[in-house]
Design a protein around this motif. Sequence first.
Motif, PDB file in Angstrom:
ATOM      1  N   TRP A 295      -6.150 -15.683  -4.253  1.00  0.00           N
ATOM      2  CA  TRP A 295      -5.542 -14.500  -4.867  1.00  0.00           C
ATOM      3  C   TRP A 295      -6.033 -14.298  -6.306  1.00  0.00           C
ATOM      4  CZ3 TRP A 295      -2.860 -16.354  -9.019  1.00  0.00           C
ATOM      5  CH2 TRP A 295      -2.335 -17.645  -8.920  1.00  0.00           C
ATOM      6  N   PRO A 296      -7.213 -13.762  -6.502  1.00  0.00           N
ATOM      7  CA  PRO A 296      -7.665 -13.479  -7.869  1.00  0.00           C
ATOM      8  C   PRO A 296      -6.782 -12.420  -8.529  1.00  0.00           C
ATOM      9  CG  PRO A 296      -9.113 -12.439  -6.271  1.00  0.00           C
ATOM     10  CD  PRO A 296      -8.188 -13.329  -5.491  1.00  0.00           C
ATOM     11  N   PRO A 297      -6.429 -12.595  -9.804  1.00  0.00           N
ATOM     12  CA  PRO A 297      -5.587 -11.606 -10.484  1.00  0.00           C
ATOM     13  C   PRO A 297      -6.338 -10.303 -10.730  1.00  0.00           C
ATOM     14  CG  PRO A 297      -6.327 -13.279 -12.027  1.00  0.00           C
ATOM     15  CD  PRO A 297      -6.771 -13.738 -10.671  1.00  0.00           C
ATOM     16  N   LEU A 298      -5.616  -9.218 -10.658  1.00  0.00           N
ATOM     17  CA  LEU A 298      -6.185  -7.895 -10.914  1.00  0.00           C
ATOM     18  C   LEU A 298      -5.813  -7.457 -12.323  1.00  0.00           C
ATOM     19  CD1 LEU A 298      -7.688  -5.406  -9.719  1.00  0.00           C
ATOM     20  CD2 LEU A 298      -5.440  -4.514  -9.084  1.00  0.00           C
ATOM     21  N   GLY A 299      -6.817  -7.201 -13.163  1.00  0.00           N
ATOM     22  CA  GLY A 299      -6.559  -6.723 -14.512  1.00  0.00           C
ATOM     23  C   GLY A 299      -6.226  -7.839 -15.483  1.00  0.00           C
ATOM     24  N   LEU A 331     -13.492  -2.493  -6.528  1.00  0.00           N
ATOM     25  CA  LEU A 331     -14.773  -2.111  -5.934  1.00  0.00           C
ATOM     26  C   LEU A 331     -15.752  -3.279  -5.948  1.00  0.00           C
ATOM     27  CD1 LEU A 331     -15.070   1.451  -7.479  1.00  0.00           C
ATOM     28  CD2 LEU A 331     -15.101   0.954  -5.027  1.00  0.00           C
ATOM     29  N   ARG A 332     -15.700  -4.107  -6.976  1.00  0.00           N
ATOM     30  CA  ARG A 332     -16.584  -5.269  -7.055  1.00  0.00           C
ATOM     31  C   ARG A 332     -16.161  -6.364  -6.078  1.00  0.00           C
ATOM     32  NH1 ARG A 332     -15.787  -4.514 -12.593  1.00  0.00           N
ATOM     33  NH2 ARG A 332     -14.420  -6.353 -12.649  1.00  0.00           N
ATOM     34  N   GLU A 333     -14.867  -6.633  -6.017  1.00  0.00           N
ATOM     35  CA  GLU A 333     -14.395  -7.806  -5.279  1.00  0.00           C
ATOM     36  C   GLU A 333     -14.026  -7.517  -3.828  1.00  0.00           C
ATOM     37  OE1 GLU A 333     -11.250  -9.344  -7.724  1.00  0.00           O
ATOM     38  OE2 GLU A 333     -12.627  -9.906  -9.348  1.00  0.00           O
ATOM     39  N   ARG A 334     -13.681  -6.276  -3.515  1.00  0.00           N
ATOM     40  CA  ARG A 334     -13.405  -5.849  -2.143  1.00  0.00           C
ATOM     41  C   ARG A 334     -12.380  -6.742  -1.420  1.00  0.00           C
ATOM     42  NH1 ARG A 334     -15.908  -0.811  -0.723  1.00  0.00           N
ATOM     43  NH2 ARG A 334     -17.403  -0.464  -2.408  1.00  0.00           N
ATOM     44  N   PRO A 335     -11.189  -6.909  -1.974  1.00  0.00           N
ATOM     45  CA  PRO A 335     -10.175  -7.671  -1.240  1.00  0.00           C
ATOM     46  C   PRO A 335      -9.658  -6.851  -0.061  1.00  0.00           C
ATOM     47  CG  PRO A 335      -9.213  -6.691  -3.188  1.00  0.00           C
ATOM     48  CD  PRO A 335     -10.688  -6.398  -3.253  1.00  0.00           C
ATOM     49  N   ALA A 336      -9.094  -7.533   0.905  1.00  0.00           N
ATOM     50  CA  ALA A 336      -8.496  -6.838   2.050  1.00  0.00           C
ATOM     51  C   ALA A 336      -7.060  -6.418   1.752  1.00  0.00           C
ATOM     52  CB  ALA A 336      -8.529  -7.732   3.286  1.00  0.00           C
ATOM     53  N   LEU A 337      -6.395  -7.183   0.888  1.00  0.00           N
ATOM     54  CA  LEU A 337      -5.003  -6.924   0.548  1.00  0.00           C
ATOM     55  C   LEU A 337      -4.836  -6.852  -0.958  1.00  0.00           C
ATOM     56  CD1 LEU A 337      -3.154  -9.430   2.922  1.00  0.00           C
ATOM     57  CD2 LEU A 337      -3.301  -6.959   3.223  1.00  0.00           C
ATOM     58  N   LEU A 338      -3.958  -5.967  -1.407  1.00  0.00           N
ATOM     59  CA  LEU A 338      -3.563  -5.889  -2.808  1.00  0.00           C
ATOM     60  C   LEU A 338      -2.048  -5.980  -2.867  1.00  0.00           C
ATOM     61  CD1 LEU A 338      -3.837  -5.334  -5.841  1.00  0.00           C
ATOM     62  CD2 LEU A 338      -3.997  -2.891  -5.312  1.00  0.00           C
ATOM     63  N   LEU A 339      -1.560  -6.947  -3.611  1.00  0.00           N
ATOM     64  CA  LEU A 339      -0.128  -7.159  -3.751  1.00  0.00           C
ATOM     65  C   LEU A 339       0.321  -6.762  -5.151  1.00  0.00           C
ATOM     66  CD1 LEU A 339       0.313 -10.701  -2.127  1.00  0.00           C
ATOM     67  CD2 LEU A 339       0.323  -8.464  -1.014  1.00  0.00           C
ATOM     68  N   THR A 340       1.389  -5.997  -5.231  1.00  0.00           N
ATOM     69  CA  THR A 340       2.000  -5.657  -6.514  1.00  0.00           C
ATOM     70  C   THR A 340       3.488  -5.459  -6.274  1.00  0.00           C
ATOM     71  OG1 THR A 340       1.960  -4.203  -8.460  1.00  0.00           O
ATOM     72  CG2 THR A 340       1.576  -3.165  -6.322  1.00  0.00           C
ATOM     73  N   SER A 341       4.305  -5.765  -7.271  1.00  0.00           N
ATOM     74  CA  SER A 341       5.750  -5.797  -7.052  1.00  0.00           C
ATOM     75  C   SER A 341       6.499  -4.662  -7.746  1.00  0.00           C
ATOM     76  CB  SER A 341       6.317  -7.155  -7.497  1.00  0.00           C
ATOM     77  OG  SER A 341       6.083  -7.371  -8.877  1.00  0.00           O
ATOM     78  N   HIS A 356     -11.277   6.363  -3.865  1.00  0.00           N
ATOM     79  CA  HIS A 356     -12.586   5.729  -4.038  1.00  0.00           C
ATOM     80  C   HIS A 356     -13.141   5.182  -2.727  1.00  0.00           C
ATOM     81  CE1 HIS A 356     -11.685   6.065  -8.294  1.00  0.00           C
ATOM     82  NE2 HIS A 356     -12.871   5.573  -8.600  1.00  0.00           N
ATOM     83  N   GLY A 357     -12.499   5.499  -1.625  1.00  0.00           N
ATOM     84  CA  GLY A 357     -12.997   5.082  -0.321  1.00  0.00           C
ATOM     85  C   GLY A 357     -12.784   3.619  -0.002  1.00  0.00           C
ATOM     86  N   LEU A 358     -11.858   2.967  -0.700  1.00  0.00           N
ATOM     87  CA  LEU A 358     -11.582   1.547  -0.467  1.00  0.00           C
ATOM     88  C   LEU A 358     -10.570   1.387   0.663  1.00  0.00           C
ATOM     89  CD1 LEU A 358     -11.336   0.285  -4.143  1.00  0.00           C
ATOM     90  CD2 LEU A 358     -13.033  -0.432  -2.468  1.00  0.00           C
ATOM     91  N   SER A 359     -10.860   0.524   1.594  1.00  0.00           N
ATOM     92  CA  SER A 359      -9.946   0.240   2.685  1.00  0.00           C
ATOM     93  C   SER A 359      -9.156  -1.017   2.333  1.00  0.00           C
ATOM     94  CB  SER A 359     -10.719   0.044   3.996  1.00  0.00           C
ATOM     95  OG  SER A 359      -9.822  -0.241   5.047  1.00  0.00           O
ATOM     96  N   ILE A 360      -8.121  -0.833   1.523  1.00  0.00           N
ATOM     97  CA  ILE A 360      -7.293  -1.944   1.052  1.00  0.00           C
ATOM     98  C   ILE A 360      -5.844  -1.657   1.438  1.00  0.00           C
ATOM     99  CG2 ILE A 360      -6.454  -3.214  -0.963  1.00  0.00           C
ATOM    100  CD1 ILE A 360      -9.024  -2.543  -2.388  1.00  0.00           C
ATOM    101  N   GLU A 361      -5.199  -2.628   2.034  1.00  0.00           N
ATOM    102  CA  GLU A 361      -3.777  -2.496   2.347  1.00  0.00           C
ATOM    103  C   GLU A 361      -2.977  -2.924   1.122  1.00  0.00           C
ATOM    104  OE1 GLU A 361      -0.625  -3.682   5.918  1.00  0.00           O
ATOM    105  OE2 GLU A 361      -2.406  -4.927   5.575  1.00  0.00           O
ATOM    106  N   VAL A 362      -2.165  -2.020   0.599  1.00  0.00           N
ATOM    107  CA  VAL A 362      -1.353  -2.299  -0.585  1.00  0.00           C
ATOM    108  C   VAL A 362       0.068  -2.615  -0.139  1.00  0.00           C
ATOM    109  CG1 VAL A 362      -0.528  -1.435  -2.806  1.00  0.00           C
ATOM    110  CG2 VAL A 362      -2.795  -0.771  -1.970  1.00  0.00           C
ATOM    111  N   LEU A 363       0.516  -3.810  -0.473  1.00  0.00           N
ATOM    112  CA  LEU A 363       1.817  -4.287  -0.023  1.00  0.00           C
ATOM    113  C   LEU A 363       2.630  -4.842  -1.186  1.00  0.00           C
ATOM    114  CD1 LEU A 363       0.784  -6.389   3.120  1.00  0.00           C
ATOM    115  CD2 LEU A 363       1.798  -4.100   3.138  1.00  0.00           C
TER     116      LEU A 363
END
Length: 376
Positions: A295-299, A331-341, A356-363
Motif C-alpha cells: 500500500w504505497p501512500p498517495l500524496g 498514472l505512474r503507479e497504476r494501482p488497482a485499488l485506491l483507499l481513502t476514508s 484520466h482513463g484510469l481503471s481504479i476501484e475507489v473504496l
Amino acid sequence: MNDRDNALQAADHCVKCGLCLPHCPTYRLYADEADSPRGRIALAEGLLRGMLAPDATLREHLDRCLLCRACEVHCPSGVRFGRIMDAARNELGPGEAAPSLDRPLARLGLALARHLPLPGRRARLARALPGSGSAPAPGHYAPSGTPRSRLGLLTGCVTGTQQAGALHAAIRLLNALGHEVVIPPAAACCGALAAHHGDPATAVRQTDALHGAFTGLDGVVAIASGCALQLHETLPELGPEDIVTRLARELPDSGLRFAPVNTRVALHVPCTLANGLRRGDDLPRLIDCLPETDWPPLGRPGGCCGAAGMHLLTRHAQAERLRQPLLDQLLRERPALLLTSNIGCALHLAEGARAHGLSIEVLHPVELLARQLEEA
C-alpha cells in the motif's frame, strides 16, 4: 466568551513566524501572502475588529482556504486556525453556501444523479463511485453474541447516498467485534458543511439533532473523517470517533482473519484524519491487518486533495490543480485499488481518475476489510 472573542484570542497567539507557509497548499499554489495562514489570520482579525470591510477581495482570500489544518500541525504556538476561519466566515455570511444536504429532497437528488445520465460536474461526481445499493435502514444491528457495547453509526448526508457499501461494511466489522450498531432515524448531516460556509444557524440545528439522536449510547462512529472531526469538536460528550481509529485500535488483537488482497493498493490519508483529528497513522495501521498487502501512500503526508468540503464544486479549478499531483502519481503507479476514508476525497479522486482513463476501484478502507474478512 462568544465565537468572535474566541477567534480573536486565538489570533493573538500567532507570532507571524511563517513556519506554516511551506505546508499550506494554497500558499504553495498562489505564492500570495494573503493566501497563507498568517495572512488569512491578519485578514480575519481585521474583519472581526471592524478594521477591514467585508469586500469581494477579502472574501476571495478567506474562501480559498481549504481548512486542511496543516498549519495547525506545524504551528509552534498552537494557534487554532480553524476556529479563526470559521468565525471570519460567519462574519461574512454564506457566499457560495453549501446546500442543506440533510433534507430529504436534497438526498433524493443525490441518489437520482447516481443513476441518471445527467450532464454537469455534480452528476459526474455522483456517478464517480461504484454503486453499492441502499444505505442501511435506521434500526439496531446486533452481533451474534451478547453485545460488548452499543455504538451509534452516523450515516451522513453524502455517505448515505454515495457510499452505502461503506456503511454496511462498518456494521459487519463492528458486529464481528461484538458491538451492537444503532442507526437512529434522525441522524443525517454532521453540520460541517454549514459550519465552514458561514451558516452557523444550520450547523447548530444539525448538531442539536445528532445530540438528541445519539445520547445514551456508548459511543458514536462516523464513516467520513470530515464528519468525525466535526463531531469531535462539537459533540465530544458523545465519545465520537472515526471508524478508522476505532477499528485500528480493536482489529489487530481481535483474532479476526483476513484474506490477502494480492493486488496493488494506493492509500490516501485525508487531511481531516491526519491534521484535524491527528490520527493519520491509524489508517496504515488498520490496513496492516490485511496480509501481504502493498500500500504505497498517495500524496504528501497531511496534504489536501482539494475536495475541501464543497470546494470540489464551488472552486473546482483550484480543486483540480491541487488534485493533479495525486492523479499524476496514480498514472505512474497504476494501482488497482485506491483507499481513502473521507467521502469528499473519494468522490474527487474517483472523478479525476475516471476523467484520466484510469481503471481504479475507489473504496473506503472498511469496504476492503469487510470484503476480505474470513468467516469464523
